[in-house]
Design a protein around this motif. Structure first.
Motif: not given
Length: 81
Positions: A16-29, A31-40
């Motif tokens: 809930v805190v993450v959703l309030l801080l970043f908003g629903g539109k930024k969360i997928p971005e 998570m994609r960035g986090l996924g790319k970082g983990i993959r690299e």
């Protein structure tokens, strides 16, 4: 480990805190960035592991006999004139 002590209610509160801080539109971005970082990171880790394993499989290279540019000198004495 820290994650073992976190229960379902704590995870829900964090979400809930993450959703309030970043908003629903930024969360997928995010998570994609986090996924790319983990993959690299995993790709780099696997490459290093593969190089180490290949280095361990290679036979040790034997050094070639040393050659010098100095002229060959004989141990015999030259006749004196």
């Amino acid at each position: 480990m820290i994650l073992q002590d976190i229960g379902m209610s704590e995870l829900l509160l964090i979400a809930v805190v993450v959703l309030l801080l970043f908003g629903g539109k930024k969360i997928p971005e995010l998570m994609r960035g986090l996924g790319k970082g983990i993959r690299e990171f995993n790709d780099a880790k696997n490459n290093v592991r593969q190089e180490i394993e290949e280095g361990m499989r290679e036979k040790p290279v034997q050094a070639a006999p040393a050659t010098t540019d100095a002229p060959h000198t004989s141990t015999e004495e030259a006749p004196k004139a």
